[in-house]
Design an enzyme around this catalytic site. Structure first.
Site, PDB file in Angstrom:
ATOM      1  NE  ARG A 226     -39.299 -31.743 -30.180  1.00 29.02           N
ATOM      2  CZ  ARG A 226     -38.979 -31.155 -29.031  1.00 29.02           C
ATOM      3  NH1 ARG A 226     -38.304 -30.017 -29.031  1.00 29.02           N
ATOM      4  NH2 ARG A 226     -39.323 -31.687 -27.872  1.00 29.02           N
ATOM      5  CG  PHE A 242     -31.414 -20.348 -32.211  1.00 33.12           C
ATOM      6  CD1 PHE A 242     -30.441 -19.588 -31.584  1.00 33.12           C
ATOM      7  CD2 PHE A 242     -32.194 -19.744 -33.187  1.00 33.12           C
ATOM      8  CE1 PHE A 242     -30.254 -18.249 -31.911  1.00 33.12           C
ATOM      9  CE2 PHE A 242     -32.023 -18.408 -33.522  1.00 33.12           C
ATOM     10  CZ  PHE A 242     -31.048 -17.658 -32.885  1.00 33.12           C
ATOM     11  CG  ASP A 264     -26.885 -24.476 -30.668  1.00 32.59           C
ATOM     12  OD1 ASP A 264     -28.114 -24.553 -30.465  1.00 32.59           O
ATOM     13  OD2 ASP A 264     -26.086 -23.986 -29.842  1.00 32.59           O
ATOM     14  CG  ASP A 313     -36.848 -23.895 -30.635  1.00 34.36           C
ATOM     15  OD1 ASP A 313     -37.486 -23.116 -29.899  1.00 34.36           O
ATOM     16  OD2 ASP A 313     -36.515 -25.049 -30.279  1.00 34.36           O
ATOM     17  CB  CYS A 353     -39.595 -20.449 -24.998  1.00 32.04           C
ATOM     18  SG  CYS A 353     -37.870 -19.945 -24.821  1.00 32.04           S
TER      19      CYS A 353
END
Length: 409
Positions: A226, A242, A264, A313, A353
């Site tokens: 970040r 996201f 989102d 992300d 991720c």
């Protein structure tokens, strides 16, 4: 072997022997050639090579395909309380080294990477949020929680509570139940009335719900990513996709972005991100959209929305090898759309991720998306998870986060 062993012993295949010698701590059920009689679930057992040489000792999981999780290859270890205290102390001291003074919001124990397989411990100031994912650790959790409390107290941290976040399906593979809630014990005070606390990360304050938030409450692994994105955001119009609780968007705004739009699909996430922006005095340079990113990106491209920095992300699109190919299509779609939308000279932050989406596969997907979008990617920086989520070499399961910053040229 230096002394007579008192633990039951599994004899494993040559393939397993080679992997254990290479540093991987798992013994799979189909690699066991000889099993001891009467071994108890969660107990300590030795692991021997096909020729009977000692390879290590670990926790037995009779219901799992991972039959033994190695704790140590020291043949003199007895695995009493002092062993687990040392492991916890090593983990805490490692965070002090790699994270410096900024460990008030930090992963303190990262399972296999810290020699405590199946145990995840995140700190949010004076609250711990814990996941116990193996049968052997579940049996020892009372001791482990007490040791964590004592070792943190020795560092000047008096805990207000320990939240158990065992609401994950993987526990069922261990024959364990699922659930969440405050852990209660004589060595802890009465739990807080609310599971919501505040943390400060990179100078930004967030409300964290340790009971109902994603994972253990917050995605600590992206902390320095970040910051890296924030450095590029100064003066730019940023689209954060996201956004979840708004962490990348807030860092971009805090870093001097001209304007940030946070998106989102969850209205709850959008409301949380908006509240975090207000809490940090950043509302005047941010707006928030509740929408599906897959639908929104083509629309913004048609509208020529003028963003010059896009952050992607997404959640893990795959949690198994079986779904990697379908996940690749999802990753490619959003990256392709972002590349098409950005002007030449614009910037893209993108990540995955999931450890099943390997770095090689992820980069191949990005190159394919760039080719289809008719652009080239100039690498600014390639990053991984923050060092409080250590990667154990030769254990690919611990190496899961891929994060790239590109300029689109």
């Amino acid at each position: 072997m230096k002394q007579q062993r008192s633990f039951p012993a599994f004899k494993v295949s040559k393939r397993c022997e080679n992997r254990l010698k290479g540093g991987h701590p798992w013994v799979y059920d189909n690699e066991i050639e000889v099993s001891p009689d009467g071994v108890e679930n969660g107990s300590i057992a030795d692991v021997l090579s096909p020729k009977g040489s000692y390879l290590g000792s670990g926790l037995v999981s009779l219901n799992s395909k991972i039959r033994v999780r190695i704790l140590s290859d020291n043949a003199n270890e007895t695995f009493g309380e002092s062993f687990f205290r040392r492991r916890i102390r090593y983990a805490l001291d490692h965070r002090k080294t790699v994270m410096g003074d900024d460990i008030s919001a930090c992963r303190l124990v990262h399972g296999e990477s810290d020699g405590l397989p199946g145990l995840t411990v995140d700190r949010y100031n004076d609250i711990l949020s814990v996941q116990v994912l193996s049968y052997g650790m579940e049996q020892r959790k009372d001791m482990l929680y007490r040791l964590l409390t004592e070792e943190l107290a020795a560092d000047g941290v008096d805990l207000r509570g320990i939240m158990e976040r065992n609401d994950v399906a993987i526990r069922e593979l261990e024959g364990l139940g699922t659930g969440k809630g405050w852990y209660r014990a004589d060595f802890l005070p009465t739990p807080p009335e609310s599971p919501v606390t505040e943390i400060c990360e990179n100078g930004i304050i967030y409300k964290v719900d340790v009971e109902n938030g994603q994972k253990t409450g917050f995605f600590l692994d992206q902390k320095y990513n970040r910051l890296a994105a924030a450095k590029l955001a100064k003066g730019k119009k940023v689209l954060d996709c996201f956004t979840h609780t708004g962490s990348f968007a807030l860092n971009a705004a805090f870093g001097g972005a001209a304007h940030v739009t946070a998106v989102d699909v969850s209205q709850f996430a959008v409301d949380t991100a908006r509240a975090n922006a207000e809490r940090n005095g950043l509302s005047d340079k941010m707006d928030f959209i509740c929408a599906d990113v897959f639908d929104l990106l083509p629309k913004l491209t048609e509208e020529k929305a003028g963003y010059d920095f896009v952050i992607l992300d997404p959640p893990a699109f795959t949690k198994s090898r079986k779904t990697v190919n379908s996940a690749e299509r999802g990753y490619k779609e959003i990256n392709y759309r972002a590349m098409k939308m950005l002007p030449r000279g614009g910037y893209l932050a993108t990540c995955s991720c999931s450890h099943f989406m390997t770095n090689e596969f992820f980069v191949k997907m990005l190159m394919s998306a760039a080719q289809d979008a008719g652009v080239r990617l100039k690498l600014v920086e390639a990053r991984q998870q923050a060092p409080d989520h250590p990667i154990l070499m030769n254990v690919p399961e611990t190496d899961y986060l891929k994060f790239y910053l590109f300029q689109v040229v």
